[in-house]
Design an enzyme around this catalytic site. Structure first.
Site, short mmCIF file in Angstrom:
data_model
loop_
_atom_site.label_atom_id
_atom_site.label_comp_id
_atom_site.label_asym_id
_atom_site.label_seq_id
_atom_site.Cartn_x
_atom_site.Cartn_y
_atom_site.Cartn_z
N ASP A 416 64.94 42.17 -20.99
CA ASP A 416 65.78 41.69 -20.17
C ASP A 416 67.38 41.90 -20.75
O ASP A 416 67.41 41.90 -21.87
CB ASP A 416 65.58 40.33 -19.81
CG ASP A 416 66.58 39.59 -18.96
OD1 ASP A 416 66.95 40.06 -17.65
OD2 ASP A 416 67.28 38.58 -19.32
N ASP A 610 64.38 35.64 -21.01
CA ASP A 610 64.48 34.34 -21.47
C ASP A 610 64.76 33.57 -20.13
O ASP A 610 65.11 32.17 -20.10
CB ASP A 610 65.80 34.05 -22.41
CG ASP A 610 67.23 34.27 -21.37
OD1 ASP A 610 67.20 35.25 -20.55
OD2 ASP A 610 68.07 33.65 -21.85
N ASP A 614 62.49 35.76 -15.44
CA ASP A 614 61.60 36.46 -16.37
C ASP A 614 60.09 36.29 -16.29
O ASP A 614 59.38 37.20 -16.93
CB ASP A 614 62.22 36.79 -17.68
CG ASP A 614 63.56 37.34 -17.81
OD1 ASP A 614 63.73 38.01 -16.97
OD2 ASP A 614 64.37 36.72 -18.42
#
Length: 717
Positions: A416, A610, A614
């Site tokens: 990410d 995080d 996600d």
């Protein structure tokens, strides 16, 4: 007490009476034989991890099932970890007594009169305490298992040494001159030495979780009714005000109410550099207050603190088996009975070929002793205990053996972007035009809480003079205006300047367009009706990201980035990090689909994130890695949690997991090869039972010692 147990869906139990890996297999079968129970028993830690459904039997029923197999269980007390040192001391005392009694017998065996009547009687007297007191743990295990129609690894030692001892007694009483008292005594003595070294090694292996449990403070300085009172940590409740002085441990999790200090959080993050804390910042229990005084309002106590949760996670991880261990368990279940059968066949074969009872007994005893597969039972759990423990010390929480095994197959890591590869906050990364306008822009933005405004304020050098603004006014969706030193200042979008009919020089507009093409947000600064500067504002890459990507590439792993940001911003960050594959403008709900697409293309994917969005992608990935400073849901969905905010832990975690799995394979290879090579030699009578005992003891110590090498694994390795 039982009410709490019955309502729990996960139990951590101490298993009592286990002496070898096959014991763990039997206890596990007893637990898993109960409806609604999924249990994993770890011989190395002496514990069982039990998952239960609502209709599963109560604790007492589980205990009864285990007792039926000759063992016992108790609820694990997280404040009192297993004491391998006490176990080691017990084996050491038995070894020293056995050695003191065995050495004279061995010395006599080197003399011509060893087979005289008086020497045989003296040997009998000296060896009997060795056989029945020093060797009692092996005999007791064999007796207990026999009562339950079971055979364990220690039964091989018990049967082997008892056979040599009883034959020697018969030879002494019948006036024969061949006896093997020295063999039975030496075997027990050497195996006790091996058990002692094994217990010491296992103590070192599980030292990480013990150190975690011991890190917490024992007392807290609580402010009550205006006075400071020292109270035991168990008496601290949520909402208490706790004062921590320089050099003291912060007793529990909380929020700083007053004071400022640097705090050493290395126990949680592996990061030795202290972190500055002031009013409003969160602190965690057991971290060390370095140089200031802090007044902290407690938010979590007891089992809810970060330290308690980490300790629990590590303990659970050490109880979870790698799939490869299932093979070991199946082999252990049939190995001991097979070896007993082989020993009988060996004895019969030697007798049928014309050898005496004594001569036929020696190779049979060697088969029993050398085949004791303690190394096989320790090979996997020892490596898991050390590997996960070392991970915890480095700020990496690995959720058990299955994760270790899956990590070896990872060939793609997908990151990410925001908060994972980047710092998750805005910075002024470039300035076009007049830099002297920055202090005026900072003055105008000083009263705004907008992330861009915070970035503009933070961009001014700490020692720079920032004037005071007046007549501050926010223009919704466009920016702010204020008077700074009687000068009109506007800070905001190009639309704000257009609305105020402020012209923009072509050169400044061209530079601003370049910022936009790189995916940066552009903030304009106008002073007295003139456009003076354009600021490029962006979330910046974490400093260690490029090195991490390089390390992953060096491990043969492809790297990709999945982000909802627009293409230009994503490409800029990916270019700075050295990431070749960029999946941009991905809606949060579609991240999981991108992971599936990579998997469908044949990739084995680790996802690193995080945020809340996600979570599904982390769960879908073959390996989910969460940055521990992120959302709880991301951490819950992950297989590996990094307690530090940097991404360097990704490569370290995968490297440690791979190294741990390699260690498991090395241990199992040694354990299998050891038995495959030495068993035929023992059958052929080419291996003295005493040497077989030494080899067996050495094999157990060797796999634990090999596992202990993982304690030296470092970040960046």
């Amino acid at each position: 007490m039982h009410t709490d147990v019955d309502e729990a869906q996960e139990l951590q139990l101490d298993v009592l009476g286990m002496t070898c890996g096959s014991c763990a297999v039997r206890v596990e079968k007893a637990l898993n034989g109960q409806p609604g129970v999924d249990a994993s028993v770890n011989f190395a830690t002496g514990q069982a991890l039990v998952h239960r459904t609502h209709d599963a039997p109560e604790f007492d029923a589980l205990r009864e099932a285990v007792r039926d197999r000759g063992y016992d269980i108790a609820l694990h007390d997280h404040g009192s970890e297993r004491d391998e040192a006490e176990e080691a001391r017990g084996y050491l005392v038995r070894f020293l007594v056995a050695a003191a009694l065995t050495i004279p017998v061995v010395i006599m065996s080197m003399t011509p009169w060893f087979h005289t009547e008086w020497a045989m009687v003296l040997s009998w007297v000296l060896v009997t305490p060795v056989q029945f007191w020093a060797g009692w743990p092996f005999l007791a295990d064999a007796i207990r298992n026999a009562r339950h129609l079971q055979v364990g690894m220690d039964a091989l030692v018990a049967v082997g040494t008892l056979s040599a001892y009883l034959y020697s007694v018969w030879a002494t009483l019948s006036g024969r001159h061949d006896h093997y008292f020295e063999s039975s005594a030496l075997i027990i003595t050497l195996i006790l030495l091996g058990k002692y070294l094994e217990a010491v090694s296992r103590g070192k292996a599980s030292a990480a979780i013990r150190r975690l449990a011991e890190l917490g403070a024992r007392e807290a300085r609580v402010v009550r009714d205006g006075a400071e009172v020292m109270v035991p940590i168990d008496e601290v409740v949520v909402g208490d005000l706790v004062r921590t002085r320089p050099g003291e441990k912060i007793p529990t999790d909380g929020v700083v109410v007053d004071g400022a200090s640097a705090v050493d959080e290395s126990l949680l993050t592996g990061e030795s550099r202290p972190v500055d804390k002031s009013a409003g910042d969160e602190v965690v229990g057991a971290s060390v207050n370095v140089d200031g005084t802090l007044l902290v309002r407690t938010t979590r106590v007891g089992g809810q603190t970060a330290l308690a949760q980490i300790t629990r996670l590590v303990a659970e991880a050490q109880g979870r088996k790698a799939p490869i261990q299932k093979l070991t368990d199946r082999i252990s279940a049939v190995f001991v009975p097979a070896v007993l059968g082989l020993a009988v066949l060996t004895f019969a074969g030697w007798m049928l070929t014309g050898h005496s009872v004594g001569a036929s007994m020696l190779p049979a005893v060697a088969v029993l002793v050398v085949a004791c597969p303690c190394a096989l039972g320790l090979a996997t759990p020892a490596a898991i205990v050390v590997g996960t423990g070392r991970g915890a010390e480095l700020g990496i929480l690995i959720r058990g053996g299955e994760v270790l095994e899956r990590s070896r197959a990872i060939d793609t890591v997908a990151f990410d972007k925001t908060g994972t590869l980047t710092e998750g906050r805005m910075h002024v990364v470039d300035v076009a035009g007049d830099r002297s306008a920055l202090p005026m822009a900072a003055a105008a933005e000083a009263h705004s809480e907008h992330p861009v405004a915070r970035a503009v304020v933070a961009s001014v050098e700490p020692d720079a003079a920032v004037p005071v603004a007046s007549s501050f006014r926010s223009v919704a969706g466009m920016g702010v205006r204020a008077r700074v030193d009687e000068t009109e200042v506007l800070v905001g979008t190009r639309a704000l300047l257009d609305r105020e009919q402020i012209p923009v020089p072509d050169s400044l507009a061209h530079q601003a367009a370049g910022f936009a093409e790189m995916g940066h947000s552009v903030v304009w600064v106008a002073v007295q009706g003139q456009a003076r500067a354009a600021l490029a504002v962006a979330d910046v890459l974490k400093p260690d990201a490029p090195e991490t990507v390089g390390r992953l590439a060096g491990m043969g792993i492809d790297v990709a980035m999945i982000t909802g940001d627009h293409r230009a911003a994503a490409a800029t960050i990916a270019g700075q990090a050295g990431i070749p594959v960029v999946l941009s403008e991905v809606m949060p709900a579609d991240k999981v689909n991108e992971v599936r697409r990579l998997q469908a293309a044949g990739a084995t994917v680790a996802m690193v994130g995080d945020g809340i969005n996600d979570g599904p992608a982390l769960a879908q990935a073959d390996l989910g890695i969460a940055i521990g400073t992120g959302a709880d849901v991301a951490i819950e969905a992950s297989d590996i949690t990094l307690m530090r905010p940097d991404v360097g832990g990704v490569a370290t975690a995968i490297g440690l997991a791979r190294r741990t799995y390699r260690t498991i394979v090395q241990n199992l290879t040694w354990a299998f090869v050891y038995n495959i090579v030495l068993l035929p030699i023992a059958v052929m009578g080419m291996l003295n039972p005493v040497l077989a005992g030494a080899a067996m003891a050495l094999s157990s110590v060797s796999v634990v010692t090999n596992s202990l090498r993982l304690r030296g694994y470092e970040r960046g390795a």
